[in-house]
Design an enzyme around this catalytic site. Sequence first.
Site, short mmCIF file in Angstrom:
data_model
loop_
_atom_site.label_atom_id
_atom_site.label_comp_id
_atom_site.label_asym_id
_atom_site.label_seq_id
_atom_site.Cartn_x
_atom_site.Cartn_y
_atom_site.Cartn_z
N MET A 1 -6.23 -5.72 12.54
CA MET A 1 -5.28 -6.19 13.56
C MET A 1 -4.39 -5.10 14.16
O MET A 1 -3.46 -5.42 14.88
CB MET A 1 -4.42 -7.31 12.95
CG MET A 1 -5.23 -8.47 12.43
SD MET A 1 -4.26 -9.82 11.72
CE MET A 1 -3.40 -10.42 13.16
N GLU A 2 -4.66 -3.83 13.87
CA GLU A 2 -3.72 -2.79 14.34
C GLU A 2 -4.35 -1.50 14.85
O GLU A 2 -3.80 -0.84 15.75
CB GLU A 2 -2.76 -2.39 13.20
CG GLU A 2 -1.87 -3.48 12.67
CD GLU A 2 -2.54 -4.33 11.60
OE1 GLU A 2 -3.58 -3.89 11.05
OE2 GLU A 2 -2.05 -5.43 11.32
N GLU B 1 0.82 -1.21 0.00
CA GLU B 1 0.00 0.00 0.00
C GLU B 1 0.85 1.26 0.00
O GLU B 1 0.39 2.33 -0.37
CB GLU B 1 -0.81 0.06 1.29
CG GLU B 1 -1.89 -0.95 1.36
CD GLU B 1 -2.53 -0.78 2.70
OE1 GLU B 1 -3.35 0.12 2.83
OE2 GLU B 1 -2.18 -1.53 3.60
N ASP C 1 -12.36 -8.84 2.68
CA ASP C 1 -12.96 -10.16 2.88
C ASP C 1 -14.09 -10.06 3.90
O ASP C 1 -14.29 -9.01 4.51
CB ASP C 1 -11.88 -11.14 3.39
CG ASP C 1 -11.28 -10.67 4.70
OD1 ASP C 1 -11.82 -11.00 5.76
OD2 ASP C 1 -10.26 -9.94 4.68
N1 ADE Z 1 -7.53 -7.74 7.77
C1 ADE Z 1 -8.16 -8.04 6.60
N2 ADE Z 1 -9.02 -9.04 6.76
C2 ADE Z 1 -8.94 -9.40 8.07
C3 ADE Z 1 -9.57 -10.40 8.83
N3 ADE Z 1 -10.44 -11.24 8.28
N4 ADE Z 1 -9.25 -10.50 10.14
C4 ADE Z 1 -8.34 -9.67 10.68
N5 ADE Z 1 -7.70 -8.72 10.00
C5 ADE Z 1 -8.00 -8.58 8.70
#
Ligand code: ADE
Length: 258
Positions: free
Chosen positions: A193-194, A22, A217
């Site tokens: 996650m951040e 990115e 997703d």
């Molecule tokens: N970042 C992108 N998709 C994710 C997911 N399914 N779980 C955690 N972080 C993500």
Amino acid sequence: MSAGPWWQAGQRLAILSALVDEQRGLIDHLEQPERVEHAGRIFWLGRLHGLAVVLTVSRIGKVSAAMTAATLIERFDAGAIVFTGVAGALADQVQVGDVVVAQDFLQHDLDVSPLFPRYEVPAYGRARFVCHEDLSAALRQAAQQALAGEFAQASVHQGLIVSGDRFVSGAGEVGALRQRLQQAGHAALAVEMEGAAVAQVCADHGLPYAAMRTVSDRADDSAHRDFAEFVSQVASRYAQAIVSRLLIGLGDPARHRR
Ligand code: ADE
């Protein structure tokens, strides 16, 4: 935020990317680029659209992201942080390819119960860390403008994003996560996650923070498929277009009087 300008000409804006892909397009456009290595990370200083910036990658997970954010503030004198990345959808109305601008963040894997209510961060008395209102509004507007042409099928949402040290990739797991959050009164749009870690560091420093995530997703059994391709083909292009719009907007003093 109290009255008074929250963004001064000459301040350095930190643009934090969750993934290397990115960041590539942004580095390509950097004027007067200076590469600095610190604590095993690479920081790029320079100017984008006339604004002083520092670019770096958070890496994956809350500890890495918190460490990176603290370094941006303490070593590189960031005046605000904008975070871009990808996320899994949690709310029904959020589709793959949409963009979520964070209103606030929560750590979905933090649980000090029964000592504290579930999700509450001890010593802060709260679970949710709110993003900077004006910077987030500017980011949302930049996202709407950037996506309006080429990516008109994508919607821009704004709301709660939750973070945890786990890639959520199962129908059962995502269902349980949604249910746990809802039971505690937290209606989340997306999971990553951040972001919550950076929100907490910025709260500690009183630093304006805004974040956007492109939905890659649905956090279900197919969450890992085509992930890398989505990041390089879609999310990185969104991030570049949106960040460029944001910087152009921030360069216009009429935009940030409060
Ligand atoms: N970042 C992108 N998709 C994710 C997911 N399914 N779980 C955690 N972080 C993500």
